[in-house]
Design a protein around this motif. Structure first.
Motif, PDB file in Angstrom:
ATOM      1  N   SER A 140       1.818   6.805  -6.761  1.00  8.14           N
ATOM      2  CA  SER A 140       0.688   7.681  -7.051  1.00  8.14           C
ATOM      3  C   SER A 140       1.012   9.132  -6.716  1.00  8.14           C
ATOM      4  O   SER A 140       0.620  10.047  -7.433  1.00  8.14           O
ATOM      5  CB  SER A 140      -0.537   7.219  -6.249  1.00  8.14           C
ATOM      6  OG  SER A 140      -1.614   8.091  -6.420  1.00  8.14           O
ATOM      7  N   ALA A 141       1.755   9.337  -5.622  1.00  5.93           N
ATOM      8  CA  ALA A 141       2.113  10.694  -5.197  1.00  5.93           C
ATOM      9  C   ALA A 141       2.931  11.404  -6.265  1.00  5.93           C
ATOM     10  O   ALA A 141       2.688  12.571  -6.573  1.00  5.93           O
ATOM     11  CB  ALA A 141       2.896  10.626  -3.884  1.00  5.93           C
ATOM     12  N   LYS A 142       3.899  10.690  -6.817  1.00  2.00           N
ATOM     13  CA  LYS A 142       4.746  11.307  -7.839  1.00  2.00           C
ATOM     14  C   LYS A 142       3.925  11.721  -9.052  1.00  2.00           C
ATOM     15  O   LYS A 142       4.097  12.823  -9.590  1.00  2.00           O
ATOM     16  CB  LYS A 142       5.859  10.342  -8.246  1.00  2.00           C
ATOM     17  CG  LYS A 142       6.928  10.987  -9.118  1.00  2.00           C
ATOM     18  CD  LYS A 142       8.147  10.101  -9.224  1.00  2.00           C
ATOM     19  CE  LYS A 142       9.245  10.805 -10.017  1.00  2.00           C
ATOM     20  NZ  LYS A 142      10.475  10.000 -10.093  1.00  2.00           N
TER      21      LYS A 142
ATOM     22  N   LEU B 174       1.893  19.261  -1.809  1.00  7.12           N
ATOM     23  CA  LEU B 174       2.768  18.334  -1.078  1.00  7.12           C
ATOM     24  C   LEU B 174       2.056  17.819   0.174  1.00  7.12           C
ATOM     25  O   LEU B 174       2.115  16.628   0.489  1.00  7.12           O
ATOM     26  CB  LEU B 174       4.070  19.033  -0.669  1.00  7.12           C
ATOM     27  CG  LEU B 174       4.950  19.635  -1.778  1.00  7.12           C
ATOM     28  CD1 LEU B 174       6.224  20.217  -1.172  1.00  7.12           C
ATOM     29  CD2 LEU B 174       5.304  18.609  -2.840  1.00  7.12           C
ATOM     30  N   GLN B 175       1.368  18.743   0.859  1.00  6.66           N
ATOM     31  CA  GLN B 175       0.653  18.383   2.074  1.00  6.66           C
ATOM     32  C   GLN B 175      -0.449  17.363   1.771  1.00  6.66           C
ATOM     33  O   GLN B 175      -0.635  16.381   2.491  1.00  6.66           O
ATOM     34  CB  GLN B 175       0.027  19.655   2.659  1.00  6.66           C
ATOM     35  CG  GLN B 175      -0.195  19.600   4.143  1.00  6.66           C
ATOM     36  CD  GLN B 175       0.944  20.255   4.900  1.00  6.66           C
ATOM     37  OE1 GLN B 175       1.386  21.334   4.557  1.00  6.66           O
ATOM     38  NE2 GLN B 175       1.404  19.603   5.946  1.00  6.66           N
TER      39      GLN B 175
ATOM     40  N   VAL C  46       9.839  13.003  -2.731  1.00 10.48           N
ATOM     41  CA  VAL C  46       9.638  11.554  -2.766  1.00 10.48           C
ATOM     42  C   VAL C  46      10.819  10.836  -2.129  1.00 10.48           C
ATOM     43  O   VAL C  46      10.654   9.842  -1.418  1.00 10.48           O
ATOM     44  CB  VAL C  46       9.419  11.074  -4.215  1.00 10.48           C
ATOM     45  CG1 VAL C  46       9.466   9.545  -4.304  1.00 10.48           C
ATOM     46  CG2 VAL C  46       8.085  11.579  -4.749  1.00 10.48           C
ATOM     47  N   GLU C  47      12.023  11.334  -2.368  1.00 10.63           N
ATOM     48  CA  GLU C  47      13.223  10.739  -1.775  1.00 10.63           C
ATOM     49  C   GLU C  47      13.143  10.783  -0.244  1.00 10.63           C
ATOM     50  O   GLU C  47      13.455   9.793   0.434  1.00 10.63           O
ATOM     51  CB  GLU C  47      14.464  11.493  -2.248  1.00 10.63           C
ATOM     52  CG  GLU C  47      15.783  11.038  -1.623  1.00 10.63           C
ATOM     53  CD  GLU C  47      16.202   9.642  -2.057  1.00 10.63           C
ATOM     54  OE1 GLU C  47      16.907   8.976  -1.285  1.00 10.63           O
ATOM     55  OE2 GLU C  47      15.821   9.216  -3.177  1.00 10.63           O
TER      56      GLU C  47
ATOM     57  N   THR D  20       0.827  -1.213   0.000  1.00  5.42           N
ATOM     58  CA  THR D  20       0.000   0.000   0.000  1.00  5.42           C
ATOM     59  C   THR D  20       0.855   1.255   0.000  1.00  5.42           C
ATOM     60  O   THR D  20       0.594   2.190  -0.770  1.00  5.42           O
ATOM     61  CB  THR D  20      -0.938   0.003   1.230  1.00  5.42           C
ATOM     62  OG1 THR D  20      -1.769  -1.155   1.191  1.00  5.42           O
ATOM     63  CG2 THR D  20      -1.823   1.240   1.228  1.00  5.42           C
ATOM     64  N   ILE D  21       1.890   1.298   0.841  1.00  8.17           N
ATOM     65  CA  ILE D  21       2.732   2.497   0.899  1.00  8.17           C
ATOM     66  C   ILE D  21       3.542   2.652  -0.387  1.00  8.17           C
ATOM     67  O   ILE D  21       3.754   3.765  -0.874  1.00  8.17           O
ATOM     68  CB  ILE D  21       3.662   2.488   2.139  1.00  8.17           C
ATOM     69  CG1 ILE D  21       4.359   3.842   2.305  1.00  8.17           C
ATOM     70  CG2 ILE D  21       4.686   1.371   2.065  1.00  8.17           C
ATOM     71  CD1 ILE D  21       3.453   4.984   2.581  1.00  8.17           C
ATOM     72  N   THR D  22       3.956   1.541  -0.975  1.00  9.02           N
ATOM     73  CA  THR D  22       4.694   1.599  -2.244  1.00  9.02           C
ATOM     74  C   THR D  22       3.814   2.175  -3.355  1.00  9.02           C
ATOM     75  O   THR D  22       4.242   3.045  -4.126  1.00  9.02           O
ATOM     76  CB  THR D  22       5.174   0.189  -2.653  1.00  9.02           C
ATOM     77  OG1 THR D  22       6.012  -0.341  -1.619  1.00  9.02           O
ATOM     78  CG2 THR D  22       5.958   0.244  -3.952  1.00  9.02           C
ATOM     79  N   GLU D  23       2.575   1.710  -3.416  1.00  9.26           N
ATOM     80  CA  GLU D  23       1.646   2.226  -4.427  1.00  9.26           C
ATOM     81  C   GLU D  23       1.309   3.689  -4.170  1.00  9.26           C
ATOM     82  O   GLU D  23       1.152   4.475  -5.118  1.00  9.26           O
ATOM     83  CB  GLU D  23       0.368   1.377  -4.436  1.00  9.26           C
ATOM     84  CG  GLU D  23       0.579  -0.034  -4.972  1.00  9.26           C
ATOM     85  CD  GLU D  23      -0.654  -0.909  -4.812  1.00  9.26           C
ATOM     86  OE1 GLU D  23      -1.645  -0.429  -4.200  1.00  9.26           O
ATOM     87  OE2 GLU D  23      -0.623  -2.068  -5.295  1.00  9.26           O
ATOM     88  N   SER D  24       1.213   4.075  -2.908  1.00  9.23           N
ATOM     89  CA  SER D  24       0.923   5.470  -2.562  1.00  9.23           C
ATOM     90  C   SER D  24       2.038   6.401  -3.026  1.00  9.23           C
ATOM     91  O   SER D  24       1.781   7.505  -3.499  1.00  9.23           O
ATOM     92  CB  SER D  24       0.723   5.616  -1.052  1.00  9.23           C
ATOM     93  OG  SER D  24      -0.455   4.976  -0.629  1.00  9.23           O
ATOM     94  N   ILE D  25       3.288   5.951  -2.883  1.00  9.75           N
ATOM     95  CA  ILE D  25       4.429   6.777  -3.306  1.00  9.75           C
ATOM     96  C   ILE D  25       4.434   6.939  -4.821  1.00  9.75           C
ATOM     97  O   ILE D  25       4.677   8.039  -5.341  1.00  9.75           O
ATOM     98  CB  ILE D  25       5.744   6.157  -2.803  1.00  9.75           C
ATOM     99  CG1 ILE D  25       5.833   6.294  -1.277  1.00  9.75           C
ATOM    100  CG2 ILE D  25       6.949   6.822  -3.459  1.00  9.75           C
ATOM    101  CD1 ILE D  25       7.017   5.603  -0.654  1.00  9.75           C
TER     102      ILE D  25
END
Length: 333
Positions: free
Chosen positions: A181-183, A278-279, A200-201, A174-179
């Motif tokens: 998606s965030a980018k 970003l928030q 992201v880094e 889930t966190i991997t997919e969220s990152i």
């Protein structure tokens, strides 16, 4: 402008020194002036120079608003509200987070305020709980005499930050997919690539994930942002506490679009609105992790339900055993 009747206004593209390696002396005069003004403004922000006296009112203004020594020219309602409420709020936050006054003042409260206004009430309440560590996770349950184990991986005490570092396969996915998606979201929002790559880094470092793009920046300004963010605390980023330097870095890279051919101004997000983007990404990550964690908590794979069931079973067996002993004794008597 009245003193310069022959003055010609000309648009100059900003931040051209970010795009190439041409020496300053070899650039046209308007470009040189633009770059030098940017550097002077940046130096003023870095040094946090506060005026020692009030600047005179602008010529022709019928009324001028001052808050302290600062002249207020934009977003007056927001700044009046901030001046009225911020001192008490900052004192409370300083005591709760156990941070120095300077550290608390470095947090970008304006971006937090803007995004919370756009959330529904129940979302805003949940975000406040997340920011200040009031979520009903294991570390809170222990205080009430309940099981503090992580329902996803069985770790002894489930802290709030554990939501992002839990080794459970579904939580990591889930966190991997969220990152990822965030980018994509930040690209669509027009955030400069150098900023979203650095952002992201830092998220990857905070959640113990390897960044597949390997975008560690050597840019001195972004290294400065990285250092300032770390001063807020290692868990501050994932709680949504962003340092003001993110907005300053975004502002340094913000270039206004020239007006359209018919003279209309092109709508753009300013640096503060970009910080809100970003928030928003951080809020979305939290929501995804919280939902995933709760699905596991109330599902068949929950470690806490299994442990709780075992405890209840043992208590029932103990009760039954004592009841049988008592019944045998009463019969014998």
């Amino acid at each position: 402008m009245k003193d310069f009747p022959n003055l010609k206004i000309e648009w100059v593209k900003g931040h051209q020194d970010d795009e190439d390696d041409i020496e300053l002396s070899e650039r046209p005069l308007p470009v040189r002036l633009n770059i030098q003004c940017d550097l002077a403004a940046k130096e003023c922000l870095r040094n946090s120079i506060k005026p020692s006296k009030r600047a005179p009112p602008m010529e022709g203004a019928k009324a001028t608003l001052y808050l302290g020594m600062n002249m207020v020219t934009t977003e007056m309602a927001e700044q009046i509200h901030y001046a009225a409420e911020a001192p008490k709020m900052l004192t409370h936050v300083q005591n709760h987070l156990r941070r120095t006054k300077e550290t608390v003042e470095d947090i970008n409260w304006r971006s937090i305020g803007r995004i919370k206004k756009r959330l529904k009430l129940h979302e805003s309440i949940r975000m406040t709980k997340m920011m200040y560590g009031w979520l009903n996770v294991g570390s809170q349950k222990v205080k009430m005499g309940q099981i503090g184990m992580c329902p996803c991986c069985g770790d002894d005490i489930e802290t709030q930050h554990h939501l992002y570092t839990c080794p459970n396969e579904l939580m990591r996915r889930t966190i991997t997919e969220s990152i990822k998606s965030a980018k994509s979201k930040l690209v669509r929002q027009g955030i400069p690539s150098s900023i979203y790559n650095e952002f992201v880094e830092q998220i990857c470092l905070a959640v113990n994930l390897e960044n597949p793009d390997d975008t560690y920046s050597q840019d001195p300004e972004l290294q400065h942002v990285r250092d300032q963010q770390s001063r807020l605390g290692e868990e501050a980023l994932m709680k949504g506490f962003l340092h003001k330097e993110w907005t300053r870095a975004l502002n340094d890279r913000w270039t206004p679009e020239p007006p359209t051919e018919d003279g209309r101004k092109v709508h753009q997000k300013d640096a503060l609105e970009q910080t809100v983007c970003l928030q928003r990404v951080l809020w979305d990550m939290f929501e995804a992790q919280w939902a995933c964690r709760n699905d596991i908590l109330h599902g068949k794979e929950s470690k806490t339900i299994t442990l709780d069931t075992e405890k209840k079973t043992n208590r029932l067996l103990e009760f039954r055993e004592k009841k049988e002993i008592y019944s045998d004794g009463a019969t014998t008597g």
